[in-house]
Write a protein that holds these residues in place. Structure first.
Motif, PDB file in Angstrom:
ATOM      1  N   TYR A 169       5.080  -3.729 -10.197  1.00 52.40           N
ATOM      2  CA  TYR A 169       4.214  -2.924  -9.332  1.00 52.40           C
ATOM      3  C   TYR A 169       5.018  -2.256  -8.213  1.00 52.40           C
ATOM      4  O   TYR A 169       4.694  -1.146  -7.782  1.00 52.40           O
ATOM      5  N   GLN A 170       6.058  -2.934  -7.753  1.00 54.55           N
ATOM      6  CA  GLN A 170       6.908  -2.331  -6.729  1.00 54.55           C
ATOM      7  C   GLN A 170       7.610  -1.091  -7.279  1.00 54.55           C
ATOM      8  O   GLN A 170       7.668  -0.054  -6.624  1.00 54.55           O
TER       9      GLN A 170
ATOM     10  N   ASP B 104       3.067   0.777  -6.479  1.00 52.56           N
ATOM     11  CA  ASP B 104       1.659   0.367  -6.432  1.00 52.56           C
ATOM     12  C   ASP B 104       1.563  -0.827  -5.472  1.00 52.56           C
ATOM     13  O   ASP B 104       1.504  -1.980  -5.912  1.00 52.56           O
ATOM     14  N   PRO B 105       1.570  -0.557  -4.143  1.00 51.81           N
ATOM     15  CA  PRO B 105       1.634  -1.657  -3.180  1.00 51.81           C
ATOM     16  C   PRO B 105       0.449  -2.598  -3.209  1.00 51.81           C
ATOM     17  O   PRO B 105       0.591  -3.785  -2.951  1.00 51.81           O
ATOM     18  N   ASP B 106      -0.744  -2.088  -3.550  1.00 51.89           N
ATOM     19  CA  ASP B 106      -1.914  -2.957  -3.583  1.00 51.89           C
ATOM     20  C   ASP B 106      -1.766  -4.027  -4.672  1.00 51.89           C
ATOM     21  O   ASP B 106      -2.009  -5.216  -4.430  1.00 51.89           O
ATOM     22  N   SER B 107      -1.380  -3.585  -5.871  1.00 52.93           N
ATOM     23  CA  SER B 107      -1.203  -4.542  -6.968  1.00 52.93           C
ATOM     24  C   SER B 107      -0.029  -5.474  -6.692  1.00 52.93           C
ATOM     25  O   SER B 107      -0.070  -6.666  -7.013  1.00 52.93           O
TER      26      SER B 107
ATOM     27  N   MET C  95       0.983  -6.473  -3.796  1.00 53.47           N
ATOM     28  CA  MET C  95       0.519  -7.432  -2.797  1.00 53.47           C
ATOM     29  C   MET C  95      -0.315  -8.533  -3.463  1.00 53.47           C
ATOM     30  O   MET C  95      -0.149  -9.721  -3.159  1.00 53.47           O
ATOM     31  N   TRP C  96      -1.178  -8.125  -4.379  1.00 54.32           N
ATOM     32  CA  TRP C  96      -2.015  -9.104  -5.101  1.00 54.32           C
ATOM     33  C   TRP C  96      -1.144 -10.118  -5.827  1.00 54.32           C
ATOM     34  O   TRP C  96      -1.364 -11.320  -5.733  1.00 54.32           O
TER      35      TRP C  96
ATOM     36  N   GLU D  20       0.837 -12.384  -3.297  1.00 50.90           N
ATOM     37  CA  GLU D  20      -0.034 -13.342  -2.600  1.00 50.90           C
ATOM     38  C   GLU D  20      -0.369 -14.508  -3.528  1.00 50.90           C
ATOM     39  O   GLU D  20      -0.354 -15.669  -3.119  1.00 50.90           O
TER      40      GLU D  20
ATOM     41  N   ARG E 203       3.082  -7.535   4.052  1.00 52.73           N
ATOM     42  CA  ARG E 203       1.986  -7.716   5.018  1.00 52.73           C
ATOM     43  C   ARG E 203       2.187  -6.826   6.239  1.00 52.73           C
ATOM     44  O   ARG E 203       1.224  -6.261   6.770  1.00 52.73           O
TER      45      ARG E 203
ATOM     46  N   ARG F 141       1.145  -3.372   5.555  1.00 52.61           N
ATOM     47  CA  ARG F 141      -0.317  -3.236   5.499  1.00 52.61           C
ATOM     48  C   ARG F 141      -0.962  -3.435   6.862  1.00 52.61           C
ATOM     49  O   ARG F 141      -2.177  -3.431   6.989  1.00 52.61           O
TER      50      ARG F 141
END
Length: 559
Positions: free
Chosen positions: A181-182, A186-189, A191-192, A195, A216, A219
């Motif tokens: 994702y990086q 795609d920062p949202d994915s 991050m998911w 986390e 974090r 964001r």
């Protein structure tokens, strides 16, 4: 048995054949097979048939009923042995023969897929895996590894997502997904995935926490970022983890807690004093606090550690300049120029240093170069014009401002050059040209108080267009009612109009707000015009104290 490498974003993870059965069977066979049979395997004798037969070994293959075809068993064991002996080609052939007699065997099919993968045949491995039931975590792991070997990121990502449905804490899958994702921005994915990896892997390494801290922070979750970097430091406080120190320092800096930020940067330098990143962070922090002296030793350290870093050298030169260490600053900027770097700031500072040292010939050279490198910057032309002025080269000063106007793209920059040109015309006695320039300037910038005052005073001093002059200066005062120069100009236009009481009202206010020989002389002139020579003499003497060589005031006092 061979161990296959599955690369995760954070570390290499060994993919181990999960069928413990394989290892047990191989161990049992090696223990129970007679020495003569081992020699056959090694090539000292030839087997009677096309595959190696072994003594019966209890092998817990999944059977649809109580018995299985012994040929499947024999070929499977042969495959395991051949694989263990480093002959994957023959091993794969044995597994294929075994599957002819037991086509639904998960264990045999998985062993074949592993062998193909080890032979760098991911397409064949995927074909073997596609037939396996059930779809276990290990099937997905090996399938994803095959897709990665083929460079098919989409298929690998999809496979890992299916794997997470069976094992939501699988570090290999989460790590790969985060990295994928990086790369896809795609920062949202990302991050998911990170986390989840952090939550479900309590012993996650320091690097993971650092990456999570950066995410974090990006964001806007500064408290969460701080927590992540602190977790990273709990795992590793050594020089290998300076990024956590830097991360915490950055977070506190963003939170405007500069003391805490500095303490973490300094803590990082205590474990790794030669870390360029931490030294740079401290420089930036201290510069933001206008603490040039605190920034200096770290800027020196960066240049010592990275002498070819031109940005670091230039920053040190700027710090020296700000500390009035002109010799050191000059040396560094000259070093950059001698190295062939055509950077506008180098010539700006070298020219400014030359002006401070009254070396106007050198200043002219540096600012001439600057006008080539940054021709739309008003400072380039203004400083070059000033150098010509100090060299008493009137024609080149005026020509410089005129040329500069042709390069201005920004209205504010153009106004600055217009002002300099108008002042130069007035200074060299070209009154009409000066008035024309200032009127053009005011048409472009109606609220330019300095231009309004300059033109108004120039007209009043020559006793021309006095009502217009008063209007101009009045507009300037409306913008800045306490400006001593504006008050003096307004008083002087009333002096020219013959309204001495009004003139004194503004001139005395100007004298109270600024200690200036011209203002004091104007007050004296106004008292003299009213017939109060004693008071006039008092103000003229005050003006002469400030300008002892002023012959005009001496003449007034002598009368």
């Amino acid at each position: 048995m061979r161990k296959y490498q599955f690369m995760s974003p954070s570390r290499c993870q060994k993919y181990r054949p999960v069928q413990t059965l394989h290892r047990v069977a191989l161990f049992a066979v090696l223990i129970l097979v007679p020495i003569a049979s081992v020699r056959v395997i090694a090539g000292d004798a030839k087997p009677d048939s096309g595959h190696f037969r072994r003594p019966p070994v209890a092998l817990p293959l999944r059977l649809p009923h109580d018995m299985m075809d012994p040929r499947a068993y024999d070929y499977y064991i042969d495959g395991l042995l051949l694989e263990g002996m480093g002959d994957p080609v023959q091993a794969s052939r044995s597994f294929l023969r075994a599957l002819q007699y037991y086509p639904d065997s998960y264990e045999i099919g998985f062993a074949l897929a592993e062998t193909y993968y080890g032979m760098q045949q991911p397409t064949l491995a995927l074909e073997a895996l596609s037939r396996l039931v059930p779809r276990t975590v290990n099937v997905y792991l090996l399938s994803a590894a095959c897709y990665r070997a083929m460079g098919d990121d989409n298929a690998a990502r999809s496979t890992y997502l299916k794997l997470l449905q069976l094992d939501s804490a699988n570090a290999t899958a989460l790590g790969y997904l985060a990295n994928s994702y990086q790369q896809r921005n795609d920062p949202d994915s990302m991050m998911w995935a990170m986390e989840l990896l952090a939550q479900r892997s309590p012993e996650a390494n320091s690097r993971l926490w650092n990456e999570l801290g950066k995410l974090r922070a990006q964001r806007g979750n500064l408290d969460g970022a701080k927590e992540a970097f602190q977790r990273s430091l709990e795992l590793d406080r050594s020089a290998a983890n300076v990024l956590a120190y830097a991360g915490l320092g950055d977070i506190y800096d963003l939170m405007h807690r500069t003391d805490s930020a500095a303490s973490y940067y300094l803590a990082g330098l205590r474990v790794d004093g030669d870390n360029v990143l931490l030294n740079r962070q401290l420089i930036s922090l201290y510069l933001s606090m206008d603490s040039l002296r605190l920034a200096l030793p770290y800027a020196q350290k960066v240049v010592e550690l990275a002498p070819l870093d031109r940005v670091g050298v230039r920053r040190l030169a700027v710090i020296y300049f700000g500390l009035d260490s002109l010799k050191e600053s000059d040396s560094l900027f000259s070093y950059l120029v001698s190295g062939g770097e055509r950077n506008a700031s180098n010539h700006y500072y070298l020219g400014t240093i030359a002006l401070r040292e009254h070396d106007y010939t050198r200043a002219k050279s540096e600012f001439t170069t600057l006008t080539d490198l940054a021709d739309t910057l008003s400072e380039s032309w203004l400083n070059l014009g000033f150098a010509y002025r100090q060299l008493n080269d009137t024609n080149h000063e005026i020509a410089t401002y005129q040329a500069g106007l042709n390069h201005m793209r920004d209205e504010n920059n153009a106004v600055r050059v217009f002002f300099a040109l108008g002042a130069a015309y007035e200074r060299y006695g070209q009154f009409d040209s000066s008035v024309a320039v200032f009127e053009k300037l005011i048409s472009k910038a109606p609220d330019h108080s300095q231009a309004l005052n300059y033109l108004g005073y120039m007209l009043a001093d020559r006793n021309q267009r006095l009502d217009y002059a008063r209007e101009l200066i009045g507009r300037a005062l409306a913008i800045d009612s306490t400006n001593g120069a504006f008050l003096d100009s307004y008083g002087w236009v009333y002096y020219r109009l013959g309204d001495f009481d009004k003139a004194l009202e503004y001139l005395t206010r100007a004298a109270e707000s600024t200690e200036d020989a011209v203002v004091f002389e104007h007050v004296g002139d106004t008292y003299n015009a009213r017939g109060d020579r004693a008071t006039a003499h008092k103000w003229w003497r005050k003006a002469l104290d400030l300008t002892p060589t002023n012959d005009a005031i001496k003449e007034k006092l002598a009368k």
